[in-house]
Design a protein around this motif. Sequence first.
Motif, PDB file in Angstrom:
ATOM      1  N   LYS A  76      53.135  46.537  33.644  1.00 30.97           N
ATOM      2  CA  LYS A  76      51.364  46.378  33.004  1.00 30.97           C
ATOM      3  C   LYS A  76      50.455  45.545  33.527  1.00 30.97           C
ATOM      4  O   LYS A  76      50.420  45.029  33.805  1.00 30.97           O
ATOM      5  N   VAL A  77      49.548  46.710  34.125  1.00 30.56           N
ATOM      6  CA  VAL A  77      48.648  46.246  34.941  1.00 30.56           C
ATOM      7  C   VAL A  77      47.494  46.368  34.688  1.00 30.56           C
ATOM      8  O   VAL A  77      47.600  47.200  33.986  1.00 30.56           O
ATOM      9  N   ASP A  78      46.344  45.654  35.193  1.00 28.60           N
ATOM     10  CA  ASP A  78      44.720  45.874  34.833  1.00 28.60           C
ATOM     11  C   ASP A  78      43.652  46.061  35.715  1.00 28.60           C
ATOM     12  O   ASP A  78      42.571  47.015  35.237  1.00 28.60           O
ATOM     13  N   LYS A  79      44.341  45.777  36.396  1.00 32.85           N
ATOM     14  CA  LYS A  79      42.538  45.257  37.779  1.00 32.85           C
ATOM     15  C   LYS A  79      42.866  44.503  38.970  1.00 32.85           C
ATOM     16  O   LYS A  79      44.295  44.126  38.274  1.00 32.85           O
ATOM     17  N   HIS A  80      41.924  44.660  39.966  1.00 34.86           N
ATOM     18  CA  HIS A  80      42.200  44.093  41.123  1.00 34.86           C
ATOM     19  C   HIS A  80      40.744  44.042  41.505  1.00 34.86           C
ATOM     20  O   HIS A  80      39.756  44.422  41.346  1.00 34.86           O
ATOM     21  N   HIS A  81      40.547  42.322  41.865  1.00 34.29           N
ATOM     22  CA  HIS A  81      38.826  42.859  42.837  1.00 34.29           C
ATOM     23  C   HIS A  81      39.638  41.252  44.228  1.00 34.29           C
ATOM     24  O   HIS A  81      40.490  40.514  44.413  1.00 34.29           O
ATOM     25  N   HIS A  82      38.432  41.318  45.378  1.00 32.43           N
ATOM     26  CA  HIS A  82      38.404  40.346  46.072  1.00 32.43           C
ATOM     27  C   HIS A  82      38.133  39.348  45.028  1.00 32.43           C
ATOM     28  O   HIS A  82      38.000  38.946  44.423  1.00 32.43           O
ATOM     29  N   GLU A  83      38.989  37.671  45.664  1.00 34.66           N
ATOM     30  CA  GLU A  83      38.784  36.953  45.320  1.00 34.66           C
ATOM     31  C   GLU A  83      37.627  35.703  46.195  1.00 34.66           C
ATOM     32  O   GLU A  83      37.110  36.545  47.180  1.00 34.66           O
ATOM     33  N   VAL A  84      37.436  34.377  45.920  1.00 32.42           N
ATOM     34  CA  VAL A  84      36.130  34.123  46.237  1.00 32.42           C
ATOM     35  C   VAL A  84      35.801  33.459  47.528  1.00 32.42           C
ATOM     36  O   VAL A  84      35.214  33.971  48.182  1.00 32.42           O
ATOM     37  N   ALA A  85      37.436  32.981  48.467  1.00 31.03           N
ATOM     38  CA  ALA A  85      37.618  33.119  49.537  1.00 31.03           C
ATOM     39  C   ALA A  85      37.706  34.772  50.789  1.00 31.03           C
ATOM     40  O   ALA A  85      37.884  35.220  50.334  1.00 31.03           O
ATOM     41  N   SER A  86      37.452  34.636  52.178  1.00 31.22           N
ATOM     42  CA  SER A  86      37.585  34.987  52.834  1.00 31.22           C
ATOM     43  C   SER A  86      38.701  35.304  52.552  1.00 31.22           C
ATOM     44  O   SER A  86      39.775  35.107  52.616  1.00 31.22           O
ATOM     45  N   CYS A  87      39.773  36.980  53.216  1.00 28.71           N
ATOM     46  CA  CYS A  87      40.710  37.353  53.574  1.00 28.71           C
ATOM     47  C   CYS A  87      41.760  37.548  51.759  1.00 28.71           C
ATOM     48  O   CYS A  87      42.387  37.155  51.443  1.00 28.71           O
ATOM     49  N   GLN A  88      41.071  36.590  50.536  1.00 30.04           N
ATOM     50  CA  GLN A  88      41.632  36.200  49.162  1.00 30.04           C
ATOM     51  C   GLN A  88      40.917  37.255  48.464  1.00 30.04           C
ATOM     52  O   GLN A  88      40.100  37.885  48.211  1.00 30.04           O
ATOM     53  N   HIS A  89      42.644  37.734  47.747  1.00 27.89           N
ATOM     54  CA  HIS A  89      42.442  39.161  46.746  1.00 27.89           C
ATOM     55  C   HIS A  89      43.185  38.092  45.537  1.00 27.89           C
ATOM     56  O   HIS A  89      43.370  37.974  45.184  1.00 27.89           O
ATOM     57  N   GLU A  90      43.214  39.225  44.590  1.00 22.79           N
ATOM     58  CA  GLU A  90      43.371  38.875  42.985  1.00 22.79           C
ATOM     59  C   GLU A  90      43.839  40.502  42.552  1.00 22.79           C
ATOM     60  O   GLU A  90      43.255  41.254  42.043  1.00 22.79           O
ATOM     61  N   LEU A  91      45.266  40.906  41.731  1.00 23.86           N
ATOM     62  CA  LEU A  91      45.462  42.091  40.992  1.00 23.86           C
ATOM     63  C   LEU A  91      45.603  40.733  39.550  1.00 23.86           C
ATOM     64  O   LEU A  91      46.043  40.401  39.277  1.00 23.86           O
ATOM     65  N   GLY A  92      45.644  42.116  38.737  1.00 29.99           N
ATOM     66  CA  GLY A  92      46.134  41.579  37.396  1.00 29.99           C
ATOM     67  C   GLY A  92      46.810  41.748  35.866  1.00 29.99           C
ATOM     68  O   GLY A  92      46.849  43.446  36.233  1.00 29.99           O
ATOM     69  N   LEU A  93      47.528  41.131  35.992  1.00 28.87           N
ATOM     70  CA  LEU A  93      49.324  41.195  35.151  1.00 28.87           C
ATOM     71  C   LEU A  93      48.674  41.149  34.118  1.00 28.87           C
ATOM     72  O   LEU A  93      48.266  39.910  33.190  1.00 28.87           O
ATOM     73  N   ILE A  94      49.093  41.452  32.849  1.00 26.87           N
ATOM     74  CA  ILE A  94      48.642  41.822  31.632  1.00 26.87           C
ATOM     75  C   ILE A  94      49.940  40.770  31.027  1.00 26.87           C
ATOM     76  O   ILE A  94      51.161  40.508  31.589  1.00 26.87           O
ATOM     77  N   PHE A  95      49.910  39.821  30.374  1.00 30.88           N
ATOM     78  CA  PHE A  95      50.539  38.952  29.515  1.00 30.88           C
ATOM     79  C   PHE A  95      52.115  39.104  28.921  1.00 30.88           C
ATOM     80  O   PHE A  95      51.729  40.499  28.786  1.00 30.88           O
ATOM     81  N   SER A  96      53.037  38.598  29.505  1.00 28.59           N
ATOM     82  CA  SER A  96      54.426  38.746  28.791  1.00 28.59           C
ATOM     83  C   SER A  96      55.403  37.402  28.453  1.00 28.59           C
ATOM     84  O   SER A  96      54.940  36.695  28.291  1.00 28.59           O
TER      85      SER A  96
END
Length: 468
Positions: A206-226
């Motif tokens: 169960k996932v919902d989003k993704h985006h670049h993060e603050v730092a150079s070369c840094q990223h995050e994907l969104g996991l829905i809680f469980s």
Amino acid sequence: MSASDMLKTIKDDDVEYVDIRFTDPRGKLQHVTVMADQVDEDFIESGFMFDGSSIAGWKTIDKSDMKLMLDPESVYIDPFYAEKTMAVHCTVYEPDTMERYERDPRGTARNAEEYLKASGVGDTAYMGPEAEFFIFDNVRYQVGMNKVSYEVDAIDAAWNTDTEFEMGNMGHRPGIKGGYFPVNPVDDAQDLRSEMLSTMKRIGMKVDKHHHEVASCQHELGLIFSTLTKQADELQKYKYIIQNVAHAYGKSATFMPKPIAGDNGTGMHVNMSIWKDGKPTFAGDKYADLSDNALYYIGGILKHAKALNAFTNPSTNSYKRLIPGFEAPVLRAYSASNRSGCIRIPWAESPKAKRVEARFPDPSANPYLAFSALLMAGIDGIKNKIHPGEAMDKDLYDLPAEELAGIPTVCASLREAMEELEKDCEFLLAGDVFTMDQIEGYMDLKWDEIYAYEHCPHPIEFKMYYSC
């Protein structure tokens, strides 16, 4: 999925192999692969024997037999193997007593969920981790008696604005602390992250989003809680998929908290809530619409924060992130919306979404142990009515020095975290969720890491001291 469902899937989907997976104390997935035609009801009921002495921090060679018990609810088809392979997470048992092995992280997570029910505080703990990561194109390092070095590089890194590339330099890249949220071509990892998220969805996550993060070369994907154990399983899959998709693109993904200097490190904020009888227990009429139990939960985490660091920030590298100046939540304070303290209460539209966010953990943590320790600290806070004090509704990074000095902090090193865990571990032992043998074995592994780190010269020491 039940055992019969698992066997039906193997048959209906022409599965060739079953990959049996478990997690070691440091949080790394381990596996062994068996032919699918060997997996039947007896196999699932009896488990799979393996050598526990080969896993760091576990059995001695004279008591090495251990058993992996498959959890049919955790199965998924591995998206990376050429032959059709079903992966399944396991809990480790003692073969002679058929009791959970006390040093098995997944068993600890299941113990924590059972203790929550027995405590009367609630019956379900929800966890929502936000694990960031870095992606590089080239990684090199060496540790020798006469050479200690590392180098990471990425085409989209902030430091490559004037680098001459064979294909030319397009010039579009996020600057230092400038990665949140520009569109492409500044953010050039859109398709890579999309493939990561789509791969997760295809295997049932169960996932919902993704985006670049603050730092150079840094990223995050969104996991829905469980729920706690299931979400720890999901986070293991999250790391596995991110690293393997990156690898397929010829890139390298890391969950190391601070792989580069001078920019933000990688965190893993953990959103938590407790429910009972199908109702949220953290919603109420106190500060930020929290209940007394939610405030006490925060109080428990703030009280035990330094001991928690041993599990939530378990690498020597973790403490290169936990320093002021890089959005690092080092101050043991709480607030609504304010992101500068250890604990934040995110804005929520409904009581069901009311939760508490711990901002100091990072993704080098073993998720089973980190989630369990956070829950145990929170339950201790509720049972002993540990109030967290007044909220800090101001930017803690801009406080005057004299006011800042009065706010306690998290640990500044893994050494300090181990020393604090040794002094403050009683709350973890409640209900036999953790055991002293497990904690001592874990600490032994971490002391090995500390000694290796502290006894190795660092390049910056040559810069500072070579000509002294």
